[in-house]
Every structure is written in C-alpha cells, then in structure tokens.
Design a protein around this motif. Structure first.
Motif, mmCIF file in Angstrom:
data_model
loop_
_atom_site.group_PDB
_atom_site.id
_atom_site.type_symbol
_atom_site.label_atom_id
_atom_site.label_comp_id
_atom_site.label_asym_id
_atom_site.label_seq_id
_atom_site.Cartn_x
_atom_site.Cartn_y
_atom_site.Cartn_z
ATOM 1 N N TYR A 66 0.787 -1.239 0.000
ATOM 2 C CA TYR A 66 0.000 0.000 0.000
ATOM 3 C C TYR A 66 0.816 1.284 0.000
ATOM 4 C CZ TYR A 66 0.523 0.304 5.162
ATOM 5 O OH TYR A 66 0.997 0.383 6.432
ATOM 6 N N LYS A 67 2.120 1.207 -0.007
ATOM 7 C CA LYS A 67 2.925 2.425 0.110
ATOM 8 C C LYS A 67 2.781 3.375 -1.087
ATOM 9 C CE LYS A 67 7.334 0.510 -1.528
ATOM 10 N NZ LYS A 67 8.703 0.215 -1.073
ATOM 11 N N LEU A 68 2.315 2.901 -2.222
ATOM 12 C CA LEU A 68 2.132 3.767 -3.386
ATOM 13 C C LEU A 68 0.694 4.269 -3.536
ATOM 14 C CD1 LEU A 68 4.304 1.807 -5.964
ATOM 15 C CD2 LEU A 68 4.927 3.806 -4.597
ATOM 16 N N ALA A 69 -0.160 3.946 -2.585
ATOM 17 C CA ALA A 69 -1.562 4.381 -2.654
ATOM 18 C C ALA A 69 -1.650 5.902 -2.598
ATOM 19 C CB ALA A 69 -2.357 3.765 -1.517
ATOM 20 N N GLN A 70 -2.551 6.456 -3.406
ATOM 21 C CA GLN A 70 -2.759 7.904 -3.444
ATOM 22 C C GLN A 70 -4.007 8.329 -2.690
ATOM 23 O OE1 GLN A 70 -0.678 10.254 -4.991
ATOM 24 N NE2 GLN A 70 0.684 8.495 -5.000
ATOM 25 N N THR A 71 -4.912 7.406 -2.464
ATOM 26 C CA THR A 71 -6.153 7.716 -1.751
ATOM 27 C C THR A 71 -6.373 6.663 -0.669
ATOM 28 O OG1 THR A 71 -7.541 6.383 -3.211
ATOM 29 C CG2 THR A 71 -7.205 8.700 -3.838
ATOM 30 N N VAL A 72 -7.279 6.952 0.247
ATOM 31 C CA VAL A 72 -7.611 5.997 1.301
ATOM 32 C C VAL A 72 -8.256 4.758 0.680
ATOM 33 C CG1 VAL A 72 -8.985 5.616 3.383
ATOM 34 C CG2 VAL A 72 -7.827 7.796 3.043
ATOM 35 N N ARG A 73 -9.054 4.971 -0.340
ATOM 36 C CA ARG A 73 -9.675 3.832 -1.028
ATOM 37 C C ARG A 73 -8.597 2.907 -1.594
ATOM 38 N NH1 ARG A 73 -14.427 4.854 -5.018
ATOM 39 N NH2 ARG A 73 -15.542 4.590 -3.087
ATOM 40 N N GLU A 74 -7.612 3.481 -2.255
ATOM 41 C CA GLU A 74 -6.515 2.663 -2.790
ATOM 42 C C GLU A 74 -5.754 1.976 -1.667
ATOM 43 O OE1 GLU A 74 -3.969 5.089 -5.175
ATOM 44 O OE2 GLU A 74 -5.394 5.201 -6.831
ATOM 45 N N PHE A 75 -5.558 2.676 -0.564
ATOM 46 C CA PHE A 75 -4.872 2.099 0.588
ATOM 47 C C PHE A 75 -5.542 0.788 0.991
ATOM 48 C CE2 PHE A 75 -4.803 1.572 5.205
ATOM 49 C CZ PHE A 75 -3.457 1.593 5.484
ATOM 50 N N TYR A 76 -6.866 0.826 1.116
ATOM 51 C CA TYR A 76 -7.598 -0.391 1.503
ATOM 52 C C TYR A 76 -7.597 -1.426 0.379
ATOM 53 C CZ TYR A 76 -9.229 1.794 5.804
ATOM 54 O OH TYR A 76 -9.284 2.373 7.046
ATOM 55 N N GLU A 77 -7.699 -0.982 -0.863
ATOM 56 C CA GLU A 77 -7.684 -1.918 -1.992
ATOM 57 C C GLU A 77 -6.343 -2.648 -2.091
ATOM 58 O OE1 GLU A 77 -8.682 0.436 -5.397
ATOM 59 O OE2 GLU A 77 -10.813 0.482 -4.895
ATOM 60 N N PHE A 78 -5.264 -1.991 -1.689
ATOM 61 C CA PHE A 78 -3.935 -2.602 -1.745
ATOM 62 C C PHE A 78 -3.633 -3.453 -0.518
ATOM 63 C CE2 PHE A 78 -2.315 1.158 -4.521
ATOM 64 C CZ PHE A 78 -2.974 0.632 -5.609
ATOM 65 N N GLY A 79 -4.604 -3.622 0.366
ATOM 66 C CA GLY A 79 -4.429 -4.524 1.503
ATOM 67 C C GLY A 79 -4.161 -3.862 2.836
ATOM 68 N N GLY A 80 -4.221 -2.545 2.907
ATOM 69 C CA GLY A 80 -4.008 -1.858 4.172
ATOM 70 C C GLY A 80 -5.182 -2.072 5.124
ATOM 71 N N LYS A 81 -4.897 -1.988 6.414
ATOM 72 C CA LYS A 81 -5.918 -2.138 7.447
ATOM 73 C C LYS A 81 -6.052 -0.816 8.193
ATOM 74 C CE LYS A 81 -5.310 -7.051 8.242
ATOM 75 N NZ LYS A 81 -5.128 -8.089 9.244
ATOM 76 N N TYR A 82 -7.189 -0.664 8.877
ATOM 77 C CA TYR A 82 -7.422 0.565 9.635
ATOM 78 C C TYR A 82 -6.305 0.812 10.648
ATOM 79 C CZ TYR A 82 -9.378 3.867 12.929
ATOM 80 O OH TYR A 82 -9.554 4.947 13.741
ATOM 81 N N THR A 83 -5.868 -0.237 11.330
ATOM 82 C CA THR A 83 -4.796 -0.061 12.322
ATOM 83 C C THR A 83 -3.499 0.402 11.659
ATOM 84 O OG1 THR A 83 -4.315 -2.430 12.168
ATOM 85 C CG2 THR A 83 -5.730 -1.718 13.978
ATOM 86 N N ASP A 84 -3.234 -0.076 10.438
ATOM 87 C CA ASP A 84 -2.050 0.387 9.697
ATOM 88 C C ASP A 84 -2.185 1.879 9.382
ATOM 89 O OD1 ASP A 84 -0.918 -2.198 9.546
ATOM 90 O OD2 ASP A 84 -2.009 -2.638 7.687
ATOM 91 N N LEU A 85 -3.362 2.260 8.923
ATOM 92 C CA LEU A 85 -3.604 3.658 8.554
ATOM 93 C C LEU A 85 -3.405 4.565 9.761
ATOM 94 C CD1 LEU A 85 -4.600 5.568 6.270
ATOM 95 C CD2 LEU A 85 -6.899 5.211 7.161
ATOM 96 N N LYS A 86 -4.034 4.220 10.862
ATOM 97 C CA LYS A 86 -3.933 5.028 12.076
ATOM 98 C C LYS A 86 -2.484 5.117 12.567
ATOM 99 C CE LYS A 86 -5.818 5.313 16.720
ATOM 100 N NZ LYS A 86 -6.615 4.678 17.746
ATOM 101 N N TYR A 87 -1.804 3.978 12.640
ATOM 102 C CA TYR A 87 -0.428 3.939 13.122
ATOM 103 C C TYR A 87 0.505 4.736 12.206
ATOM 104 C CZ TYR A 87 4.007 2.011 14.785
ATOM 105 O OH TYR A 87 5.279 1.873 15.287
ATOM 106 N N ASP A 88 0.345 4.550 10.903
ATOM 107 C CA ASP A 88 1.241 5.220 9.952
ATOM 108 C C ASP A 88 1.042 6.731 9.934
ATOM 109 O OD1 ASP A 88 2.192 2.717 9.414
ATOM 110 O OD2 ASP A 88 1.361 2.588 7.391
ATOM 111 N N ILE A 89 -0.195 7.178 10.120
ATOM 112 C CA ILE A 89 -0.424 8.627 10.190
ATOM 113 C C ILE A 89 0.170 9.189 11.477
ATOM 114 C CG2 ILE A 89 -2.210 10.392 10.428
ATOM 115 C CD1 ILE A 89 -3.911 8.748 8.449
#
Length: 105
Positions: A18-41
C-alpha cells in the motif's frame, strides 16, 4: 521509499503493497488495514489530507445561505417589483396630456 516496519512482519508486507496508494480507497484496496492507517499517520509514515468539509465549515456555509435568503414575503415583493419594472407602455397606450380618462359612474 524505505519500509519503516519490522522486516518480515505482516505489517512489513502490507506496507510494501500500500505504500504507493494515493487515496484511502486505494490504501484499503492494496491490503491496508485501519490499524495500519492510524499507526502510519501517527508516526508520519503517511500523509493524509481530508477533502471533506469540517462540521464548522458546513455550519458557516449554511449560515451564509440563511443570511442571503429572503423571507417568502420579501421574495414575493421582489418578484412583483421586477415584473412591474419589466412592463412598459407603448405610445398608443399612453394617455395624451390634458386628456383624462372617462369617469366611471
């Protein structure tokens, strides 16, 4: 882009996807999880900008619309005034000076 996650962990492999995702939708489509999103931000591995208006912005725009809106009575009066100003008399419709209209009895 360096992967800041611990090598060979599940998070490491998800980050690679998911490191190349440009949107939150892409982030999830590439396999990211909510906990990943929160932690990475929180750790500034990802930058996130919201495109939605905040509640305060929404209230300001609603208040501006209310302030600019005429009351129903004032709106009707404005329409009547605009209609009356659009009416013009032709030369034939005008009463000559000195002549008066017949009185109704």
């Amino acid at each position: 882009q360096n992967n800041p996650k611990r090598a060979k962990s599940a998070a490491f492999y998800r980050y690679e996807k998911y490191k190349l995702a440009q949107t939150v939708r892409e982030f999830y489509e590439f396999g990211g999880k909510y906990t990943d999103l929160k932690y990475d931000i929180e750790h500034k591995y990802l930058h996130y900008e919201s495109t939605k208006k905040t509640r305060l912005d929404q209230q300001k725009s609603i208040g501006a619309r209310k302030m600019n809106k005429l009351s129903p009575r004032a709106e009707r009066a404005a329409k009547r005034a605009a209609f009356r100003s659009s009416l013009t008399l032709s030369k034939e419709d005008k009463v000559p000076e000195g002549n008066s209209l017949p009185n109704k009895k």
